[in-house]
Write a protein that holds these residues in place. Structure first.
Motif, PDB file in Angstrom:
ATOM      1  N   PHE A  15       0.773  -1.115   0.059  1.00 26.53           N
ATOM      2  CA  PHE A  15      -0.099   0.013   0.073  1.00 26.53           C
ATOM      3  C   PHE A  15       0.817   1.380  -0.045  1.00 26.53           C
ATOM      4  O   PHE A  15       2.189   1.317   0.275  1.00 26.53           O
ATOM      5  CB  PHE A  15      -0.846  -0.257   1.279  1.00 26.53           C
ATOM      6  CG  PHE A  15      -0.105   0.224   2.662  1.00 26.53           C
ATOM      7  CD1 PHE A  15       0.052   1.263   3.068  1.00 26.53           C
ATOM      8  CD2 PHE A  15       0.034  -1.144   3.185  1.00 26.53           C
ATOM      9  CE1 PHE A  15       0.991   1.141   4.462  1.00 26.53           C
ATOM     10  CE2 PHE A  15       0.517  -1.025   4.605  1.00 26.53           C
ATOM     11  CZ  PHE A  15       1.139  -0.019   5.032  1.00 26.53           C
ATOM     12  N   ALA A  16       0.149   2.399  -0.372  1.00 30.80           N
ATOM     13  CA  ALA A  16       0.881   3.713  -0.360  1.00 30.80           C
ATOM     14  C   ALA A  16      -0.303   4.769  -0.269  1.00 30.80           C
ATOM     15  O   ALA A  16      -1.248   4.601  -0.858  1.00 30.80           O
ATOM     16  CB  ALA A  16       1.700   4.116  -1.499  1.00 30.80           C
ATOM     17  N   ALA A  17      -0.279   5.684   0.772  1.00 35.89           N
ATOM     18  CA  ALA A  17      -1.079   6.696   1.005  1.00 35.89           C
ATOM     19  C   ALA A  17      -0.181   7.807   0.956  1.00 35.89           C
ATOM     20  O   ALA A  17       0.481   7.943   1.807  1.00 35.89           O
ATOM     21  CB  ALA A  17      -1.955   6.407   1.900  1.00 35.89           C
ATOM     22  N   GLU A  18      -0.748   9.007   0.316  1.00 34.41           N
ATOM     23  CA  GLU A  18       0.067  10.361   0.320  1.00 34.41           C
ATOM     24  C   GLU A  18      -0.936  11.389   0.798  1.00 34.41           C
ATOM     25  O   GLU A  18      -2.233  11.276   0.529  1.00 34.41           O
ATOM     26  CB  GLU A  18       0.700  10.501  -1.144  1.00 34.41           C
ATOM     27  CG  GLU A  18       1.186  11.789  -1.048  1.00 34.41           C
ATOM     28  CD  GLU A  18       1.947  12.151  -2.620  1.00 34.41           C
ATOM     29  OE1 GLU A  18       2.911  11.758  -2.781  1.00 34.41           O
ATOM     30  OE2 GLU A  18       1.001  12.926  -3.366  1.00 34.41           O
ATOM     31  N   PHE A  19      -0.669  12.371   1.525  1.00 34.74           N
ATOM     32  CA  PHE A  19      -1.220  13.201   2.061  1.00 34.74           C
ATOM     33  C   PHE A  19      -0.824  14.728   1.883  1.00 34.74           C
ATOM     34  O   PHE A  19       0.495  14.677   2.013  1.00 34.74           O
ATOM     35  CB  PHE A  19      -1.773  12.900   3.498  1.00 34.74           C
ATOM     36  CG  PHE A  19      -2.451  11.868   3.923  1.00 34.74           C
ATOM     37  CD1 PHE A  19      -3.992  11.619   3.884  1.00 34.74           C
ATOM     38  CD2 PHE A  19      -1.400  10.503   3.968  1.00 34.74           C
ATOM     39  CE1 PHE A  19      -4.420  10.432   4.259  1.00 34.74           C
ATOM     40  CE2 PHE A  19      -2.195   9.375   4.323  1.00 34.74           C
ATOM     41  CZ  PHE A  19      -3.624   9.136   4.238  1.00 34.74           C
ATOM     42  N   ALA A  20      -1.728  15.575   2.116  1.00 41.90           N
ATOM     43  CA  ALA A  20      -0.995  17.146   1.764  1.00 41.90           C
ATOM     44  C   ALA A  20      -0.530  17.617   3.370  1.00 41.90           C
ATOM     45  O   ALA A  20      -1.062  17.145   4.225  1.00 41.90           O
ATOM     46  CB  ALA A  20      -2.177  17.999   1.308  1.00 41.90           C
ATOM     47  N   LEU A  21       0.645  18.518   3.188  1.00 41.24           N
ATOM     48  CA  LEU A  21       1.181  19.226   4.179  1.00 41.24           C
ATOM     49  C   LEU A  21       1.021  20.619   4.087  1.00 41.24           C
ATOM     50  O   LEU A  21       1.185  21.074   2.849  1.00 41.24           O
ATOM     51  CB  LEU A  21       2.680  18.797   4.498  1.00 41.24           C
ATOM     52  CG  LEU A  21       3.023  17.597   4.945  1.00 41.24           C
ATOM     53  CD1 LEU A  21       4.443  17.424   4.573  1.00 41.24           C
ATOM     54  CD2 LEU A  21       2.593  17.490   6.421  1.00 41.24           C
ATOM     55  N   ALA A  22       0.337  21.249   4.994  1.00 42.93           N
ATOM     56  CA  ALA A  22       0.454  22.652   5.125  1.00 42.93           C
ATOM     57  C   ALA A  22       1.842  23.185   5.260  1.00 42.93           C
ATOM     58  O   ALA A  22       2.580  22.861   5.816  1.00 42.93           O
ATOM     59  CB  ALA A  22      -0.661  23.261   6.418  1.00 42.93           C
ATOM     60  N   ASP A  23       1.811  24.560   4.831  1.00 44.41           N
ATOM     61  CA  ASP A  23       3.090  25.359   4.953  1.00 44.41           C
ATOM     62  C   ASP A  23       3.718  25.161   6.291  1.00 44.41           C
ATOM     63  O   ASP A  23       4.943  25.240   6.255  1.00 44.41           O
ATOM     64  CB  ASP A  23       3.113  26.748   4.317  1.00 44.41           C
ATOM     65  CG  ASP A  23       2.785  26.811   2.832  1.00 44.41           C
ATOM     66  OD1 ASP A  23       2.822  25.902   1.982  1.00 44.41           O
ATOM     67  OD2 ASP A  23       2.255  27.872   2.509  1.00 44.41           O
ATOM     68  N   ASP A  24       3.032  25.461   7.073  1.00 46.46           N
ATOM     69  CA  ASP A  24       3.527  25.649   8.701  1.00 46.46           C
ATOM     70  C   ASP A  24       3.574  24.266   9.653  1.00 46.46           C
ATOM     71  O   ASP A  24       3.581  24.435  10.701  1.00 46.46           O
ATOM     72  CB  ASP A  24       3.057  27.066   9.243  1.00 46.46           C
ATOM     73  CG  ASP A  24       1.522  26.979   9.480  1.00 46.46           C
ATOM     74  OD1 ASP A  24       0.864  25.987   8.877  1.00 46.46           O
ATOM     75  OD2 ASP A  24       0.970  27.771  10.297  1.00 46.46           O
ATOM     76  N   GLU A  25       2.849  23.338   9.130  1.00 43.58           N
ATOM     77  CA  GLU A  25       2.744  22.087   9.557  1.00 43.58           C
ATOM     78  C   GLU A  25       3.757  21.441  10.412  1.00 43.58           C
ATOM     79  O   GLU A  25       4.924  21.248   9.527  1.00 43.58           O
ATOM     80  CB  GLU A  25       1.892  21.153   8.769  1.00 43.58           C
ATOM     81  CG  GLU A  25       1.403  19.993   9.663  1.00 43.58           C
ATOM     82  CD  GLU A  25       0.105  19.358   8.677  1.00 43.58           C
ATOM     83  OE1 GLU A  25      -0.553  18.431   9.254  1.00 43.58           O
ATOM     84  OE2 GLU A  25       0.147  19.620   7.409  1.00 43.58           O
ATOM     85  N   LYS A  26       3.691  21.090  11.595  1.00 45.01           N
ATOM     86  CA  LYS A  26       4.968  20.296  12.140  1.00 45.01           C
ATOM     87  C   LYS A  26       4.388  18.775  12.349  1.00 45.01           C
ATOM     88  O   LYS A  26       3.187  18.566  12.617  1.00 45.01           O
ATOM     89  CB  LYS A  26       5.323  21.086  13.417  1.00 45.01           C
ATOM     90  CG  LYS A  26       5.934  22.193  13.254  1.00 45.01           C
ATOM     91  CD  LYS A  26       6.203  22.718  14.526  1.00 45.01           C
ATOM     92  CE  LYS A  26       6.694  24.371  14.540  1.00 45.01           C
ATOM     93  NZ  LYS A  26       7.105  25.024  15.786  1.00 45.01           N
ATOM     94  N   LEU A  27       5.433  17.949  12.569  1.00 40.73           N
ATOM     95  CA  LEU A  27       4.956  16.533  12.685  1.00 40.73           C
ATOM     96  C   LEU A  27       5.824  15.913  13.769  1.00 40.73           C
ATOM     97  O   LEU A  27       7.129  16.262  13.867  1.00 40.73           O
ATOM     98  CB  LEU A  27       5.374  15.747  11.318  1.00 40.73           C
ATOM     99  CG  LEU A  27       4.294  16.010   9.804  1.00 40.73           C
ATOM    100  CD1 LEU A  27       4.873  15.316   8.802  1.00 40.73           C
ATOM    101  CD2 LEU A  27       2.982  15.998  10.474  1.00 40.73           C
ATOM    102  N   TYR A  28       5.274  15.102  14.527  1.00 39.83           N
ATOM    103  CA  TYR A  28       6.001  14.330  15.630  1.00 39.83           C
ATOM    104  C   TYR A  28       5.621  13.063  15.832  1.00 39.83           C
ATOM    105  O   TYR A  28       4.569  12.567  15.315  1.00 39.83           O
ATOM    106  CB  TYR A  28       5.673  15.291  16.982  1.00 39.83           C
ATOM    107  CG  TYR A  28       5.969  16.659  16.976  1.00 39.83           C
ATOM    108  CD1 TYR A  28       7.163  17.006  17.222  1.00 39.83           C
ATOM    109  CD2 TYR A  28       5.085  17.620  16.778  1.00 39.83           C
ATOM    110  CE1 TYR A  28       7.544  18.479  17.235  1.00 39.83           C
ATOM    111  CE2 TYR A  28       5.185  18.988  16.622  1.00 39.83           C
ATOM    112  CZ  TYR A  28       6.694  19.251  16.968  1.00 39.83           C
ATOM    113  OH  TYR A  28       6.898  20.789  17.103  1.00 39.83           O
ATOM    114  N   GLY A  29       6.220  12.152  16.512  1.00 41.24           N
ATOM    115  CA  GLY A  29       5.993  10.902  16.758  1.00 41.24           C
ATOM    116  C   GLY A  29       7.117   9.928  16.136  1.00 41.24           C
ATOM    117  O   GLY A  29       8.139  10.135  16.172  1.00 41.24           O
ATOM    118  N   LEU A  30       6.528   8.539  15.987  1.00 39.83           N
ATOM    119  CA  LEU A  30       7.214   7.505  15.536  1.00 39.83           C
ATOM    120  C   LEU A  30       8.253   6.873  16.350  1.00 39.83           C
ATOM    121  O   LEU A  30       8.876   5.635  15.995  1.00 39.83           O
ATOM    122  CB  LEU A  30       7.930   7.883  14.068  1.00 39.83           C
ATOM    123  CG  LEU A  30       7.386   8.538  12.926  1.00 39.83           C
ATOM    124  CD1 LEU A  30       8.080   8.704  11.865  1.00 39.83           C
ATOM    125  CD2 LEU A  30       6.122   7.699  12.720  1.00 39.83           C
TER     126      LEU A  30
END
Length: 754
Positions: free
Chosen positions: A106-121
């Motif tokens: 599988f593969a799923a792709e999503f949009a990122l906003a300009d100022d969006e931050k990501l955490y976790g994993l």
């Protein structure tokens, strides 16, 4: 009421949407209408007993919309792409591209906003906290990737848990700066989307899916010391005696693999080494053993383990599933064949490659004999948990490619549940590796990677997925390592092949080690209350700066400092500290600072790093003890740093059983309100009770203030200066006794001089 909505796509396949709570949707893609249950759900790691929420479904213009009270999911019937919205209709997450099909990964792709931050994993990377721009390979691997956790969350108010055990990847704006992607070569697309107003809510709801962190036994929050691997029973007891003679508090003594008759014994036939750890067969338990000697000194015993056992047979049994072994069971008398004239069954019976596993014996069963002798904890080495088994077919029918990531969490789950069921007590299982759900079953340490800045980052990333009990081996040969090692959720000195014994540290380091060990034990009621908070909400004991101060633009770069609980700011391996907004007090000097500010902290020569207290803090303090449970703690201290309005709730329970789950907890709520003229502190009556609770409680207050009071009153009774209170070295000191039978608070009012 329907539990899910199936959306057939025009290009083939089906998307199944399950609203599992008002804030969480489960999304699965399948080639047809059959959705076999994921292994983490089947084996009880991922929750299945949801109280399903009410939801509405609408099909209009090729878009199916499913709405709960607090979130909405839209599915495009043409290609299955989803859009995730909050209760106000604000777009949280929008899928831009999808690939999912039978046996094609599988593969799923999503949009990122300009100022969006990501955490976790989780512990998959030890060089960053904010993951945007990062590419992650989610595969348990020794040192490189001890505990990947497929939970990702965003500053835009969404979280995503990928419910897979297959080797998979995240591209978080690495290849395309405005897109993030998750993909795998095998497995089905199965994930949960979570809506939350802040990071705390997202953590809380993610751990609704995979489980809240369970409390360790209270003594486990003290100090663990692991002996040199060549130690015998007498030398281990000498180590224990040294702790007591030196006045260094310690609760848990650990043995490395040398305790076993056969070094690195993976089997279920392991025994004590007959020379090093001799226990006579006619008296194999009781006060006469070396374990009994440890217990009388106030120590618990931990044993090192490694495992290559096939734990999937037990998981299948627990799941109520039919065994799916690759080969059939061996026949008792062999299959009869008239042409097999000689009937030589010895050479022609089925042959099993796995000669270690006893298929009808759970892994933990062979450990109960050691537990009955008094063993209270187990250290689960990374050995075989983190190893790949490329040609292994596991008993549940899985290839290693599918089970490898899950093995650490399933092994530690069986350790946890086995100990709990056998003893009725909280387990102290600690491991270096893990996967989704590990926060429920085990504490972790950062593996064989020392106790420096990179393990610190791993611990912070663990906290950012709701794992509360992460630690690392303490570097005892530097003041900086000692400082960091004792200001963690739990503390461990691991001698292993070396000589990290505190009494061998020399004239400079030994006093530093003693000071920090005693400081840690004084802070245990504060740390244990933070552990209770984690067990309720998944807010970890140590909190990264992005988690604690998400609006501070400096937070993402701060990887050598963190909050211990709500009120103590710790910096490690640096004296450069960023103080967030508010007033902060240097614990060593008492100097006040106003944030936000970047400062160079002044650290005394006999300390190992910066430590700050947040103004308004209320910190409960234990008296000096050698070990948890040494004496009844009917008097404890309260250090109060008045500033505006603040509060703290002290959590207490029996420290060993699971009765806290049934409400056997005592809560003491303490509030403080301060201005230029007055400090008012109220200590609430204890609410609730537990077995062993002190019948009467007193508090030794130390109120930190630069202003000497004109008078001090307790419940409107004016106290006598010098007799009932005194002011010295910048603090007001007095004792407050709990009033038997009184349900209201005891209030202290300090009128300050103009």
């Amino acid at each position: 009421m329907e539990l899910y909505v199936d959306v057939p796509m025009r290009d083939g396949g089906t998307v199944r949407i399950e609203p599992v709570s008002r804030n969480i949707f489960r999304i699965r893609h399948g080639a047809d209408f059959r959705f076999p249950e994921a292994s983490l759900v089947k084996y009880g790691v991922v929750r299945s007993d949801w109280p399903r929420p009410e939801f509405a479904c609408e099909d209009r213009d090729g878009i199916v919309s499913i709405r709960t009270e607090h979130a909405q999911l839209k599915v495009n019937k043409g290609d299955g792409r989803i859009a995730f919205l909050d209760e106000q209709g604000r777009m949280l997450l929008e899928e831009t591209q999808r690939q999912a099909g039978a046996n094609a990964g599988f593969a799923a792709e999503f949009a990122l906003a300009d100022d969006e931050k990501l955490y976790g994993l989780g512990d998959e990377s030890r060089h960053l906290l904010q993951k945007r721009g990062h590419r992650a390979k989610m595969w348990v691997k020794n040192v490189d990737c001890y505990a990947p956790i497929p939970f990702l969350y965003s500053s835009k108010g969404w979280g995503m848990f990928l419910n897979t055990t297959w080797r998979h990847f995240f591209d978080l704006g690495y290849q395309k700066p405005d897109r993030w992607k998750m993909f795998a070569k095998r497995g089905e697309l199965d994930y949960y989307l979570i809506a939350g107003a802040d990071y705390g809510e997202l953590l809380d709801r993610y751990t609704d899916i995979t489980g809240k962190p369970e409390l360790l036994p209270l003594w486990a929050y003290g100090l663990t010391f692991v002996c040199n691997q060549q130690a015998n029973a007498r030398e281990m007891l000498d180590d224990a005696m040294h702790f007591r003679r030196e006045g260094i508090p310690c609760d848990l003594i650990g043995l490395e693999p040398g305790w076993m008759e056969r070094h690195y014994d993976y089997s279920v036939d392991k025994k004590w080494h007959p020379d090093r750890f001799y226990i006579p067969g006619w008296a194999d338990k009781g006060p006469q053993t070396f374990i009994g000697g440890l217990e009388r000194l106030g120590f618990k015993l931990s044993l090192w383990l490694c495992s290559d056992y096939d734990i999937t047979y037990q998981e299948e049994k627990l799941a109520g599933q039919k065994r799916t072994a690759a080969e059939p069971e061996a026949p008792v008398n062999g299959d009869y064949n008239a042409d097999d004239f000689e009937q030589d069954l010895r050479a022609h019976a089925p042959v099993y490659m796995d000669r270690l596993t006893k298929r009808d014996e759970p892994w933990f069963r062979h450990l109960t004999a050691f537990v009955d002798q008094g063993v209270k904890a187990f250290k689960m080495d990374g050995a075989r948990q983190v190893n790949e088994h490329p040609d292994r077919k596991w008993g549940n029918g899985m290839d290693d490619e599918e089970l490898h990531n899950a093995y650490p969490v399933l092994l530690n789950k069986q350790m946890y549940e086995g100990f709990r069921e056998h003893t009725g007590l909280r387990p102290m299982i600690y491991t270096s590796s893990g996967y989704a759900g590990i926060q429920r079953y085990a504490a972790t340490w950062a593996g064989d990677t020392g106790g420096g800045p990179k393990p610190l980052i791993s611990m912070l990333n663990h906290g950012m997925i709701g794992h509360a009990h992460a630690s690392c081996d303490m570097d005892v040969f530097t003041p900086e390592g000692i400082h960091f090692g004792f200001l963690q959720p739990w503390s461990q000195v691991n001698s292993w092949a070396y000589w990290r014994h505190p009494w061998l540290l020399g004239d400079k380091l030994l006093p530093i080690f003693k000071y920090y060990a005693k400081l840690r034990y004084r802070l245990l009621p504060y740390i244990y209350s933070a552990a209770h908070t984690a067990a309720r909400t998944a807010m970890p004991i140590i909190r990264s700066m992005p988690l604690a101060y998400p609006d501070d633009p400096a937070s993402d770069r701060l990887m050598q400092q963190y909050l211990l609980g709500e009120s103590l700011l710790v910096a490690a391996f640096t004296n450069q500290v960023h103080l967030p907004e508010g007033t902060w007090i240097d614990y060593w000097s008492g100097r006040h600072y106003t944030g936000p500010a970047d400062i160079v902290a002044e650290v005394p020569d006999d300390r190992g790093g910066p430590l700050f207290v947040k103004a308004g803090a209320i910190i409960p303090i234990w008296p000096e003890i050698d070990y948890v449970g040494q004496k009844l703690l009917d008097a404890i201290g309260l250090h109060v740093y008045p500033h505006g309005s603040s509060e703290f709730t002290l959590y207490e329970d029996d420290g060993e059983t699971f009765r806290y789950r049934n409400g056997e907890i005592a809560l003491t709520r303490i509030t403080c309100a301060a201005d230029d003229n007055e400090i008012r502190i109220c200590i609430g009556a204890r609410e609730g009770q537990y077995e062993g609770m002190p019948g009467q409680r007193s508090f030794d207050l130390q109120i930190h203030t630069d202003s000497e009071p004109a008078d001090v009153r307790l419940d409107d009774h004016k106290l006598r200066p010098g007799a009932e209170w005194h002011y010295t070295e910048g603090s007001i000191r007095l004792r407050v006794e709990e009033e038997t039978g009184k349900r209201g608070p005891r209030c202290i009012r300090c009128s300050l001089r103009a």
